[in-house]
Every structure is written in structure tokens, then in C-alpha cells.
Write a protein that holds these residues in place. Structure first.
Motif, PDB file in Angstrom:
ATOM      1  N   LEU A 589      48.481  44.692  32.645  1.00 40.45           N
ATOM      2  CA  LEU A 589      49.079  45.235  33.999  1.00 40.45           C
ATOM      3  C   LEU A 589      49.684  43.988  34.505  1.00 40.45           C
ATOM      4  O   LEU A 589      50.906  44.067  35.120  1.00 40.45           O
ATOM      5  N   MET A 590      49.244  42.891  34.784  1.00 42.02           N
ATOM      6  CA  MET A 590      49.399  41.760  35.377  1.00 42.02           C
ATOM      7  C   MET A 590      50.864  40.951  34.644  1.00 42.02           C
ATOM      8  O   MET A 590      51.774  40.784  35.359  1.00 42.02           O
ATOM      9  N   GLN A 591      50.765  41.303  33.440  1.00 43.17           N
ATOM     10  CA  GLN A 591      52.150  40.919  32.786  1.00 43.17           C
ATOM     11  C   GLN A 591      53.254  41.906  33.025  1.00 43.17           C
ATOM     12  O   GLN A 591      54.316  41.327  33.054  1.00 43.17           O
ATOM     13  N   LEU A 592      52.985  42.923  33.154  1.00 42.98           N
ATOM     14  CA  LEU A 592      54.019  43.909  33.328  1.00 42.98           C
ATOM     15  C   LEU A 592      54.663  43.641  34.755  1.00 42.98           C
ATOM     16  O   LEU A 592      55.820  43.922  34.955  1.00 42.98           O
ATOM     17  N   MET A 593      53.764  43.168  35.710  1.00 39.76           N
ATOM     18  CA  MET A 593      54.337  43.109  37.011  1.00 39.76           C
ATOM     19  C   MET A 593      54.714  41.612  37.400  1.00 39.76           C
ATOM     20  O   MET A 593      55.022  41.339  38.499  1.00 39.76           O
ATOM     21  N   GLY A 594      54.761  40.942  36.065  1.00 37.37           N
ATOM     22  CA  GLY A 594      55.444  39.539  36.515  1.00 37.37           C
ATOM     23  C   GLY A 594      54.457  38.440  36.242  1.00 37.37           C
ATOM     24  O   GLY A 594      54.840  37.312  36.594  1.00 37.37           O
ATOM     25  N   GLY A 595      53.213  38.761  36.015  1.00 35.93           N
ATOM     26  CA  GLY A 595      52.134  37.380  36.016  1.00 35.93           C
ATOM     27  C   GLY A 595      51.337  37.493  37.085  1.00 35.93           C
ATOM     28  O   GLY A 595      51.512  38.213  37.930  1.00 35.93           O
ATOM     29  N   GLU A 596      50.405  36.576  37.170  1.00 34.69           N
ATOM     30  CA  GLU A 596      49.285  36.572  38.037  1.00 34.69           C
ATOM     31  C   GLU A 596      50.029  36.690  39.526  1.00 34.69           C
ATOM     32  O   GLU A 596      49.373  37.271  40.402  1.00 34.69           O
ATOM     33  N   THR A 597      50.986  35.633  39.924  1.00 39.93           N
ATOM     34  CA  THR A 597      51.197  35.383  41.080  1.00 39.93           C
ATOM     35  C   THR A 597      52.083  36.545  41.756  1.00 39.93           C
ATOM     36  O   THR A 597      51.561  37.036  42.873  1.00 39.93           O
ATOM     37  N   LYS A 598      52.863  37.296  40.821  1.00 43.70           N
ATOM     38  CA  LYS A 598      53.523  38.487  41.341  1.00 43.70           C
ATOM     39  C   LYS A 598      52.603  39.562  41.335  1.00 43.70           C
ATOM     40  O   LYS A 598      52.709  40.317  42.349  1.00 43.70           O
ATOM     41  N   PHE A 599      51.599  39.628  40.452  1.00 42.66           N
ATOM     42  CA  PHE A 599      50.535  40.625  40.737  1.00 42.66           C
ATOM     43  C   PHE A 599      49.645  40.554  42.101  1.00 42.66           C
ATOM     44  O   PHE A 599      49.557  41.633  42.750  1.00 42.66           O
ATOM     45  N   VAL A 600      49.365  39.351  42.515  1.00 45.44           N
ATOM     46  CA  VAL A 600      48.557  39.223  43.792  1.00 45.44           C
ATOM     47  C   VAL A 600      49.604  39.507  44.825  1.00 45.44           C
ATOM     48  O   VAL A 600      49.158  40.110  45.858  1.00 45.44           O
ATOM     49  N   ASP A 601      51.092  39.096  44.818  1.00 50.52           N
ATOM     50  CA  ASP A 601      51.967  39.420  45.828  1.00 50.52           C
ATOM     51  C   ASP A 601      51.778  40.815  45.754  1.00 50.52           C
ATOM     52  O   ASP A 601      51.893  41.536  47.057  1.00 50.52           O
ATOM     53  N   LYS A 602      51.707  41.834  44.832  1.00 49.56           N
ATOM     54  CA  LYS A 602      51.685  43.348  44.681  1.00 49.56           C
ATOM     55  C   LYS A 602      50.703  44.051  45.387  1.00 49.56           C
ATOM     56  O   LYS A 602      50.874  44.716  46.130  1.00 49.56           O
ATOM     57  N   LEU A 603      49.587  43.184  45.201  1.00 51.01           N
ATOM     58  CA  LEU A 603      47.995  43.762  45.662  1.00 51.01           C
ATOM     59  C   LEU A 603      48.207  43.327  47.402  1.00 51.01           C
ATOM     60  O   LEU A 603      48.031  44.363  47.963  1.00 51.01           O
ATOM     61  N   ASP A 604      48.842  42.193  47.568  1.00 51.05           N
ATOM     62  CA  ASP A 604      48.744  42.020  49.217  1.00 51.05           C
ATOM     63  C   ASP A 604      49.670  43.019  49.739  1.00 51.05           C
ATOM     64  O   ASP A 604      49.520  43.513  50.913  1.00 51.05           O
ATOM     65  N   GLU A 605      50.940  43.313  49.245  1.00 46.28           N
ATOM     66  CA  GLU A 605      51.928  44.448  49.741  1.00 46.28           C
ATOM     67  C   GLU A 605      51.048  45.717  49.775  1.00 46.28           C
ATOM     68  O   GLU A 605      51.230  46.390  50.854  1.00 46.28           O
ATOM     69  N   LEU A 606      50.175  45.953  48.817  1.00 46.56           N
ATOM     70  CA  LEU A 606      49.550  47.394  48.776  1.00 46.56           C
ATOM     71  C   LEU A 606      48.872  47.280  50.054  1.00 46.56           C
ATOM     72  O   LEU A 606      48.903  48.448  50.721  1.00 46.56           O
ATOM     73  N   PHE A 607      48.076  46.395  50.519  1.00 42.93           N
ATOM     74  CA  PHE A 607      47.110  46.288  51.648  1.00 42.93           C
ATOM     75  C   PHE A 607      47.881  45.996  53.103  1.00 42.93           C
ATOM     76  O   PHE A 607      47.355  46.602  54.033  1.00 42.93           O
ATOM     77  N   THR A 608      49.197  45.562  52.793  1.00 43.72           N
ATOM     78  CA  THR A 608      49.693  45.240  54.194  1.00 43.72           C
ATOM     79  C   THR A 608      51.051  45.877  54.634  1.00 43.72           C
ATOM     80  O   THR A 608      51.490  45.789  55.698  1.00 43.72           O
ATOM     81  N   THR A 609      51.355  46.649  53.719  1.00 45.60           N
ATOM     82  CA  THR A 609      52.752  47.280  53.957  1.00 45.60           C
ATOM     83  C   THR A 609      52.758  48.457  54.973  1.00 45.60           C
ATOM     84  O   THR A 609      51.572  48.894  55.349  1.00 45.60           O
ATOM     85  N   GLU A 610      53.811  48.485  55.735  1.00 42.73           N
ATOM     86  CA  GLU A 610      53.881  49.233  57.055  1.00 42.73           C
ATOM     87  C   GLU A 610      54.518  50.686  56.496  1.00 42.73           C
ATOM     88  O   GLU A 610      54.695  51.491  57.615  1.00 42.73           O
ATOM     89  N   ALA A 611      55.015  50.665  55.275  1.00 43.51           N
ATOM     90  CA  ALA A 611      55.324  51.966  54.869  1.00 43.51           C
ATOM     91  C   ALA A 611      54.181  53.100  54.994  1.00 43.51           C
ATOM     92  O   ALA A 611      53.439  53.042  54.781  1.00 43.51           O
ATOM     93  N   LYS A 612      54.720  54.321  55.630  1.00 46.50           N
ATOM     94  CA  LYS A 612      53.799  55.383  55.927  1.00 46.50           C
ATOM     95  C   LYS A 612      53.813  56.322  54.847  1.00 46.50           C
ATOM     96  O   LYS A 612      54.970  56.281  54.245  1.00 46.50           O
ATOM     97  N   LEU A 613      52.960  56.825  54.502  1.00 54.67           N
ATOM     98  CA  LEU A 613      52.838  58.152  53.662  1.00 54.67           C
ATOM     99  C   LEU A 613      53.945  59.137  53.650  1.00 54.67           C
ATOM    100  O   LEU A 613      54.099  59.558  54.994  1.00 54.67           O
ATOM    101  N   SER A 614      54.460  59.600  52.912  1.00 57.64           N
ATOM    102  CA  SER A 614      55.680  60.695  52.949  1.00 57.64           C
ATOM    103  C   SER A 614      55.342  61.730  51.825  1.00 57.64           C
ATOM    104  O   SER A 614      54.367  61.662  51.054  1.00 57.64           O
ATOM    105  N   GLY A 615      56.057  62.856  51.889  1.00 58.38           N
ATOM    106  CA  GLY A 615      56.130  63.830  51.045  1.00 58.38           C
ATOM    107  C   GLY A 615      55.057  65.027  51.323  1.00 58.38           C
ATOM    108  O   GLY A 615      54.847  65.234  52.617  1.00 58.38           O
ATOM    109  N   ARG A 616      54.104  65.071  50.354  1.00 61.41           N
ATOM    110  CA  ARG A 616      53.336  66.386  50.304  1.00 61.41           C
ATOM    111  C   ARG A 616      51.962  66.006  51.261  1.00 61.41           C
ATOM    112  O   ARG A 616      51.592  64.734  51.126  1.00 61.41           O
TER     113      ARG A 616
END
Length: 1002
Positions: A589-616
Motif C-alpha cells: 500500500l505504501m508503494q502504491l501511495m508513493g513511498g513512506e513519506t507520501k504514505f505518512v503525509d496521506k495518514l496525516d491528511e486523513l487525521f487533519t483534513t477539514e473536509a466534511k462527510l458528504s453523501g449518504r
């Protein structure tokens, strides 16, 4: 001097007896935690994993009343004997009793519902709950109601005011639909009966035998055949419906409490009677209460924590308590149980090892048969916890799985009271089995368990047929396609793990053997390779452009796409949460996301994004940090993934914040459904400092301990200790670690270390330190194949031409395709750029990469329309049911009976209206449209359909009215095309209206 010595000796002798007093762990348990908010727990009396859960019922129905009780309520309807802890669907609440005073009142109205008339107000100030005991003051009649239990018997004690009309009411029709019931008097102290009901479990049967401590004076019943029940040998209730109530009237003028013992069985009345005789032959309520407390202390003492705050300790032991409510013993005291084939079976007798030299005693016991397996939830943390503190029950659980497979044809998914509900996704019994096999837990037949697991993997239901054919589930195949694909891939890894375990045991056993000489070993090797490849199917839904897992449709990705949107392509979640569910291949999964650094960035974004739930709207998705949702299980492992990228301090920070913010010692202290122990098991493990990211292997990833000292008292007599004397609210980062005094270089511990016993010493600090552990980057060992290519086009349905392109995530790979629906080969057309199509075409394509690796083929169909019509829709459709856009109304394509496939347009609470422009005057002789009904999902046919025609698009003339008159009670998915010939006419515009029938039927 002698006198002084005597006094000293007396003191000396007295102190050890004080020190020997067992620690009372139950005082830290607050059963009201989770009874408010969306926790869905209950506060009543039960034994560890007991058949009986004797608890008050304060809710008739609704989602937050799934357990029968909600802390916000102030009315108790009665006390019933079966309850579910933390689930999202109501069931149970069987065999309800309630004490009252005065003339019996059988019925009252709550809104438009008829309910029992013997309900009473109560106050939490007069309510008490502890493990194995519950009491409440019933305000309306000044009655003290107390309850405790054994494993299979509920024990009530009612203290009435002095009166000659003290009643104990019995309802066999309470709450869910009573299909059948009957009861009869044995004498004026004993009654017996049964109840068959339908709710989540479609035909749940509970038998009971009840015994009062004194004879009743008379009985009154809602059964018109026996209004007073004068004949004590008669049946006093029987039939169908929800109105079966009986009052037993006692003289309580002497102020003496009345006790009531209620034994239940899922097998027979005789089984209930045997349960009563075996477990509660006496009438000593206080002894049963004390025994229940002792039983809970024995279970809770398996983990000893110290050095935390009172709130943390209460949270911890309440969480541990919650993990021990379900699953539940399902067999009677004599070993009989109802199998999934509807027949009565007996659990096999086993002899426990008891070498006298070790001081153990001989004993004979039954390996119990269990029920209530919320496996989609509990495979993640609850069952891994059991593999540490309760290996005997783990064996019983798996032997139960095997019996369910043998008697019902497959392993359990979400099993409830002897029935399969198929409520959630995946086949996660294999996770529990693979985990136990990897951890070398003995006591079940590994080969038989593997055969049962492999059978589940080879089935064709719930999208598995498409999954095996395509390598993923597409939106048109099945709803929740992304979640099912990802969870099936993990389940396949579990099968690979099981096959590998068996292979190693066989090849390293007596005589050895190899795949060249042993056909069985060859088969296991081939199985492991087969499931290894299937476990990589997760990659087929990964979009390398957005770096999210996305739903696919017709060979491509569904558009538009928003990762925070909750759609029918995910199970109680969205792409943000599910894009981190590859526990068996985090490196891949880390390789798909571009390596360890980008994987950590993606995890950080998951926990910090201000995007709200939408849809159902999904009430299960709670406990949000950014888009991380701790209130629902798919997120539970995510905070620990930082460890795999060499950033353990981030795991420690996230985990500590989750523990602090989402677990409170209050009724609303759980951030989401308890889900049969999973929400609490996460806390128990995390507060201990570790968590199982990947059940099926022996690794537990380290987080941050909440307590200064945690001791696991293991079944083998050894101790596993986590020592963190500097742990505090600010010092939750690990500076360094030692195992038995020697530096521990890994950000994880292994099951074999835990079970061998030892001390994990953690030096805590308030500063992040990613150098505490050695970090070794790893590559995926599972990605020895290629993901299927993605086929994209300007339009799936087109009028003139459309352009199709194919892309692949594989580098330096070649794409081959066909346009005539035949399977492509290396000799087919080589894709070099976008392709223009001017006719209806079925395209197939695959990828060949380095080393002759090739992907599965992917298929897409592009349809040329037979007309150039346009359409204007006046009533916007639900975003959950877009049908492919406005053009779907006139494109000539039909959806299948999967309402969530994206191929249907849905309209909620409004009339559908559309005007079709035929572009020219056209002769019309028939009109019609196709509709889908899925009543279980609240989707129905329209009440009526009107058609009108027009020459100018402004002035319309009605030409047809169709009355579908389709039965609303039809529960199976049905597609129906309604057509009607009309008087031939010419028109350019056609208006169609489909009318919503209104209120959802009862």
C-alpha cells in the motif's frame, strides 16, 4: 513479655489475611458506560459469556434502543432475559417480567403503539449496576427490583410495599414480532413455556421455566380463554401476535421479598428445567450475586493495571467487562444445543489435562457451543485479545465455527442465536481461525478448519463470483463493492496464512516430506500461491492518479468521485477510511501511495483534513478526527500504520489522543456502537500499549501504554508485563524499550514473547522520538502480478462517436485489447493511444509487464444510442442513485436488481418529472418505463405514472395513466416495466410523471 509477644504475634498473623483478600476489580466496572449516546450497551446482570442477560427494557424499538435500554429514558417496561451489547439492530428482550401493585393493567398507548400497561417511571438516582447485579426503584409502585444471574438462569428479587395485590407480570409478546408462543402452569409456584419471534434472527426460539419463591394467589391473562387462569394445569397463553401477557397476583402483606428464578434454553423446556436444576437449585439471591461477582473478578483479574487515574481505570475495566459479554454460551448444561440445521446436537465431552504432579485436579467438562458472533467487528481486536487472555474459549469459538459449517454449510458471518443473519461483509471467521493457527493455539482440528475456510472462499454469493472472475467487484456486480473487494483480499491472505501453517506443520513433522513427494503438501503449496495472488486483488481498485481506492463501473472508475462521500460502494464508510484497509500488505500500500513519506503525509491528511462527510447519511460513522472515524471499525487499525513507515511517534500521538477523547466514564462515553466488545477491545489493547493490525500473524504493533504498569496473567501461569513508570498525560512517547532488560529494537512484540512471559520496559518521554526503534523498509512480497487496466471513455452511451482510452499503473507494460468481446492475447491489438468508436462495442484489455507477468482482463461495453433525444429532468434525483446522469432516462439501458449499482435513478419524497425532446415530430403508439422495488431498503414502485405529449414543450395533453398496483409488501427485489398502448399520435415532446405513494407502510 509473653503478653506483648502474643499481641505482636496476633498482629503478625492478622496482616497476611488482609493482604490475601482478593482484589475487587468489579468496583472499577461501570455498566452504564455506553448506555447513552450511540453505545447501545445495557446495564443488566449477566455472567461472563453467559446465555442470560437480565436487564431492564426502556425502549420499544429504534436504533438507539437496540440493546433494549437507553440512559436518556425514564420508563421501564419490564425486565427481559436476552440482550445484545452494542449492536446496530434490535433483537432479543425475550421473556419479560415486571412487578406492579394493584389491579393488573395489561395495555397502554405510546404514540400509535400499544405497549404494556405495567410500565413504571424510574430515576437513575435509584438505580445501581455492577457486574452480575442490577437494581432499580420503580417509582410508580414503590417497588425495589433486583436481579442477578447464573450462566443460564436469571434471578429476580422484588420487594413490594405491604399489599395483597403484588403482581408479577409476564409478557411473551414484548417488542419484536411473536410468531408463536405458549405457556402453562405446573403449579402455583412454577410455570413453563416458549416463545418464537422474528426480528434480526428470523425464527428465534427461547424456552423457559420460571419458579416463584411463594405460591401466587391467582392469575389474570390477556388470553380470553383463561382470563383468570383458574385451572393451574391449563395453557394460559398461546398463539400468535404481540398481546400475550399474564399477571400473577401475590399477597405481600408481610413485606417479604418475592424471588423469581427464570431458566432459559434454546433447545427445549426440558433443557431449561435442567439448567435450573444444575445452576440454581437453591433460593439464596445474595449467594448468586456473590458468586457472579466472584466469576467476574476471576475474568477481570486476567489483566491487572495500576498507575492510572480513576477515570482511566474505570474505562479500562469496563472495557474489559464489555469484551466478556459476547459471544454467549448456547448449549444447555447437559451439552445440548440447536444447530444451524435446526436439529438438536450435543457438544462433545473433553477431558482436561490434569497431571497430579503439577497440583492440578482431574475434571470433566464440555467444550461449550457459542452464539452471537459479530465477526466483521470483533475479528479486529476482540478475538486477538482472546488469543492472549482466553485461549480455551478461542478454541471453543473455532470449534463452534466448525460445527456451524458442518451443520449449516458454511462458516458464520454474523451469527445470532443459531441463525446466520449475513448482516455484514467478508467471511471473517477465517481471520479468527488463521490467527489462532498462526499463534499455535491447540484444541481444534486445523485441517477441518482450513477446509471450512476454503469452502467459504470458493462460494459465489455476495460478489464473490465477480471477485474471482474480474479480480475485483465492480459497481454493477454488487453494492459495497470497494469494501467487499478489500475485505475479501484480506480474507484470502488469511487462507494463504492457514495453508502455509499447515504446510509447515506437515513438512516439519514426522517424516518430513516435500511438494514433489507428498500430494497433500503439493495441494497446500498450490493453495497458498492461489490465495496469495487473490490477496493482491486490492490493487485493482487503487487509482494511481487520486491515490484512493475507488469504485469501478464498466471497466473504469466511477465519476464524479469525492473521497469523503459516503456511498453504497462502501460499507459504513468512505474512500478515506477504506483506503487504508490493506492490513496484510502495508508495504504494498505504501508503494502504491508513493513511498513512506507520501504514505505518512496521506495518514496525516486523513487525521487533519477539514473536509466534511458528504453523501449518504450513516449514523455509524462517528468519532471523527478529520476523516478518521473511530466510532466504526474500519478505522481501528489506522493509527498504528505510522509504525510501518518508521514514524512510531505519530502512532503514539494519535493513539493517545483517541484514548483520551473518545473513551469517557459516562453513559455517553463510547463514541460509537460497542459492537459486541470491539470498541472496548481496541481500548484494552491500546491502553496496554499494543494492537493487532493484522490478525493472522503473531505481531502486535506498539502504541503507547496508558498505565504505569500492566500485567497480563496468562492461562499458562506466566505473566506478561508492560512497565512504563514515567507514563503520564504528557509523557506518552517512547524514548527507548527493553525486553527482559535487553534493548528491544522493534516497534512490535510477538505472541510467542507474550505467552512465554517477560517484561517489556518502556521509557516514556514528552518528546517525539522516532529513533527508539530500528526501522527497516520492506517491499511487498505479494505484488508479483499486475493490476487490471482502467478503461475510460468520453461517454458510456453516445450518439455519434466516443473516445476510449486505457491506462495501467504498471510501468513499461504493454496493453493489449480487442473490440469484438473476445479475450485478448499477446497477439491482439497493442494499445498505443485513444481509440475512437462509432458503434456499440464490447472492449476487453489486459496488461503484460516485465517477466511475462500479466493481469486479469477487464471488460467495458459502450453503447451507441438509437436516437438523438434529449431530456430535461425537473426533479433532481438523489445523489446516491444517479443512474449515470440525466441521459440514463432515455439511453435504452436497464439496471439489474442491485439498487446500489449506480445504474438506477432514485427519487425520495417527491414526484419524478421529466420532459423528453424527441427532436422532431414523431409517431407514438405506446409509452412506458421501468422501475425497481426493493422494499427492504425502502424503495417502492410509484403509485401512478402519467404520460402527456406536446408539440411545443409548453402545452401538454394527457395520453396515459398507469396504475402499477404493485404489492408494497413484496420484499424481494423486483424490476417491472410498465407499458401502455395509446391512441396513435404525433408529438415532439413527451412528459412523464411518476408519483411517490407517500408514507412508508408499517
Amino acid at each position: 513479655m509473653r503478653k506483648i509477644c502474643f499481641l505482636l504475634l496476633s498482629a503478625f498473623c492478622f496482616l497476611p489475611s488482609l493482604a490475601a483478600q482478593p482484589r475487587d476489580y468489579t468496583r472499577w466496572v461501570n455498566p452504564f458506560i455506553g448506555t447513552g449516546g450511540h453505545g447501545h450497551t445495557f446495564p443488566g446482570a449477566t455472567m461472563p459469556f453467559g446465555m442470560v442477560q437480565l436487564s431492564p427494557d426502556t425502549r420499544i424499538d429504534n436504533w438507539d434502543g437496540s440493546s433494549g435500554y437507553h440512559y436518556s429514558d425514564d420508563i421501564i417496561y419490564g425486565f427481559s432475559h436476552t440482550h445484545l451489547s452494542g449492536t446496530g439492530i434490535p433483537d432479543g428482550c425475550d421473556i419479560l417480567f415486571m412487578p406492579t401493585v394493584g389491579e393488573p393493567q395489561f395495555e397502554a398507548k405510546v404514540g400509535d403503539k400499544s405497549v404494556n400497561g405495567y410500565a413504571s417511571r424510574f430515576s437513575h438516582a435509584n438505580e445501581k449496576a455492577e457486574p452480575g447485579y442490577y437494581s432499580v426503584g420503580l417509582a410508580d409502585d414503590n417497588i425495589l427490583a433486583e436481579m442477578t444471574s447464573t450462566t443460564r438462569v436469571g434471578f429476580h428479587r422484588y420487594t413490594f410495599p405491604n399489599t395483597d395485590k403484588g403482581n408479577i407480570m409476564l409478557s411473551l409478546g414484548w417488542r419484536d414480532q411473536a410468531l408463536e408462543f405458549a405457556a402453562r402452569f405446573i403449579n402455583k409456584r412454577q410455570i413453563e413455556g416458549y416463545r418464537v419471534s422474528s426480528s434480526w434472527a428470523k425464527r428465534q426460539t427461547v424456552y423457559f421455566v420460571a419458579e416463584f419463591s411463594q405460591p401466587f394467589e391467582r392469575a389474570a391473562s390477556t388470553d380470553s380463554r383463561h382470563p383468570q387462569g383458574a385451572n393451574v394445569a391449563s395453557v394460559f397463553g398461546g398463539g400468535r401476535g404481540n398481546s400475550a401477557s399474564t399477571a400473577f397476583v401475590f399477597d405481600t402483606s408481610d413485606g417479604k421479598p418475592i424471588t423469581l428464578k427464570v431458566a432459559i434454553s434454546h433447545v427445549s423446556i426440558e433443557g431449561a428445567r435442567k439448567n435450573l436444576e444444575a445452576e440454581l437449585p437453591h433460593g439464596d439471591f445474595d449467594k448468586v450475586r456473590a458468586d457472579a461477582k466472584a466469576a467476574w473478578n476471576k475474568e477481570l483479574s486476567k489483566i491487572e493495571v495500576s498507575g492510572g487515574t480513576d477515570a482511566q481505570t474505570t474505562n479500562f475495566y469496563t472495557a474489559l467487562y464489555h469484551t466478556m459479554i459476547h459471544p454467549n454460551v448456547f448449549n444447555d448444561a447437559d451439552g445440548k444445543y440447536k444447530g444451524h440445521d435446526g436439529k438438536v446436537h450435543t457438544v462433545g465431552r473433553t477431558v482436561s489435562p490434569s497431571p497430579r504432579k503439577s497440583g492440578q485436579t482431574n475434571s470433566l467438562s464440555y467444550g461449550d457451543h457459542y452464539t452471537v458472533f459479530s465477526l466483521w467487528d470483533t475479528f479486529r481486536a476482540a478475538h486477538p485479545l482472546y488469543t492472549i487472555i482466553d485461549q480455551k474459549r478461542t478454541v471453543d469459538f473455532i470449534n463452534t465455527f466448525i460445527r456451524i459449517y458442518e451443520q449449516g454449510g458454511r462458516l458464520p458471518v454474523w451469527e445470532l442465536w443459531g441463525e446466520e443473519t449475513d448482516t455484514m461483509i467478508g467471511y471473517h471467521a477465517v481471520s479468527v481461525i488463521a490467527d489462532a493457527m498462526a499463534k499455535n493455539i491447540k484444541g481444534f482440528d486445523y485441517e477441518k478448519a482450513y477446509a471450512a475456510a476454503k469452502h467459504s472462499a470458493k462460494l459465489d454469493h455476495f460478489g464473490l463470483a465477480a471477485y474471482k472472475r474480474r479480480g475485483y467487484i465492480s459497481g454493477e456486480d454488487e453494492n459495497e463493492s470497494v469494501s467487499k473487494t478489500l475485505e475479501y483480499a484480506y480474507n484470502d491472505w488469511c487462507l494463504m496464512s492457514m495453508a502455509s501453517t499447515l504446510f509447515n506443520r506437515k513438512s516439519l513433522g514426522k517424516g518430513g516430506g516435500s511438494i514433489h513427494t507428498d500430494p497433500y503438501l503439493k495441494k497446500l503449496h498450490d493453495d497458498a500461491e492461489y490465495f496469495k495472488k487473490r490477496s493482491g486483488n486490492y490493487e485493482n481498485l487503487f487509482d494511481t492518479e487520486t491515490r484512493f481506492f475507488r469504485p469501478r463501473l464498466n471497466g473504469g472508475f466511477i465519476k464524479p468521485f469525492s473521497p469523503q462521500e459516503v456511498t453504497f460502494h462502501f460499507t459504513e464508510g468512505n474512500s478515506w477510511q477504506y483506503s487504508f484497509f490493506v492490513p496484510h500488505d502495508v508495504s504494498g500500500l505504501m508503494q502504491l501511495m508513493g513511498g513512506e513519506t507520501k504514505f505518512v503525509d496521506k495518514l496525516d491528511e486523513l487525521f487533519t483534513t477539514e473536509a466534511k462527510l458528504s453523501g449518504r447519511e450513516q449514523p455509524d460513522i462517528t468519532g471523527l478526527m478529520g476523516q478518521y472515524a473511530h466510532g466504526n471499525e474500519p478505522s481501528h487499525h489506522i493509527a498504528y500504520l505510522y509504525n510501518y513507515a518508521g514514524r512510531p511517534s505519530k502512532t503514539q500521538h494519535r493513539v493517545r489522543r483517541i484514548m483520551d477523547e473518545f473513551y469517557k466514564p459516562t453513559p455517553d462515553g463510547l463514541i460509537g456502537n460497542e459492537d459486541c466488545g470491539q470498541m472496548s477491545a481496541w481500548y484494552v489493547l491500546s491502553a496496554s500499549g499494543f494492537y493487532s493490525v493484522l490478525p493472522g500473524q503473531t505481531r502486535y504493533d506498539l502504541g503507547t501504554p496508558l498505565f504505569k504498569r500492566i500485567v497480563y496473567h496468562l492461562e499458562n501461569g506466566k505473566k506478561f508485563v508492560v512497565s512504563a513508570p514515567k507514563a503520564s498525560a504528557s509523557s506518552y512517547y517512547i524514548r527507548s524499550a527493553k525486553w527482559n532488560g535487553v534493548r528491544h529494537p522493534f516497534s512490535y512484540v510477538l505472541q510467542e514473547q507474550i505467552m512465554e512471559g517477560g517484561v517489556l520496559e518502556l521509557d516514556m518521554t514528552d518528546k517525539p522520538n522516532d529513533k527508539a526503534f530500528d526501522h527497516v523498509s520492506t517491499s511487498s512480497v505479494f505484488r508479483d502480478w499486475l493490476a487490471v487496466p482502467v478503461i475510460e471513455s468520453d461517454a458510456r452511451v453516445f450518439a455519434g462517436t466516443t473516445t476510449v482510452s486505457i491506462r495501467s499503473a504498471a510501468r513499461n507494460a504493454k496493453i493489449y485489447y480487442t473490440l469484438d468481446s473476445t479475450e485478448p492475447t499477446a497477439g491482439s491489438a497493442l494499445y498505443t493511444g485513444p481509440i475512437s468508436i462509432d458503434r456499440t462495442t464490447t472492449m476487453k484489455a489486459f496488461v503484460i509487464g516485465a517477466g511475462a507477468l500479466r493481469s486479469n482482463s477487464v471488460e467495458a461495453r459502450f453503447d451507441k444510442r438509437s436516437n438523438d433525444w434529449t431530456v430535461r429532468i425537473a426533479s433532481p434525483y438523489s445523489t446516491q442513485y444517479p443512474g449515470g446522469g440525466d441521459i440514463a432516462i432515455i439511453d435504452g439501458l436497464r439496471g439489474n436488481n442491485n439498487f446500489a449499482s449506480g445504474e438506477w435513478q432514485g427519487y425520495q419524497g417527491k414526484t419524478f418529472e421529466a420532459v423528453i425532446d424527441l427532436q422532431r415530430e414523431t409517431a407514438i403508439s405506446e409509452v412506458g418505463g421501468s422501475f425497481l422495488q426493493v422494499a427492504r431498503s425502502w424503495i417502492w414502485m410509484p403509485d401512478r405514472i402519467d404520460f402527456a405529449t406536446s408539440a411545443d414543450g409548453v402545452n401538454f395533453t394527457n395520453v396515459a395513466e398507469i396504475k402499477p398496483a404493485f404489492p408494497q409488501q413484496e420484499m424481494n427485489p423486483v424490476i417491472k416495466e410498465f407499458r401502455q398502448p395509446i391512441k396513435p399520435t404525433s408529438a415532439r415532446f413527451v412528459r412523464v410523471r411518476a408519483f411517490n405513494f407517500g408514507k412508508i407502510p408499517a
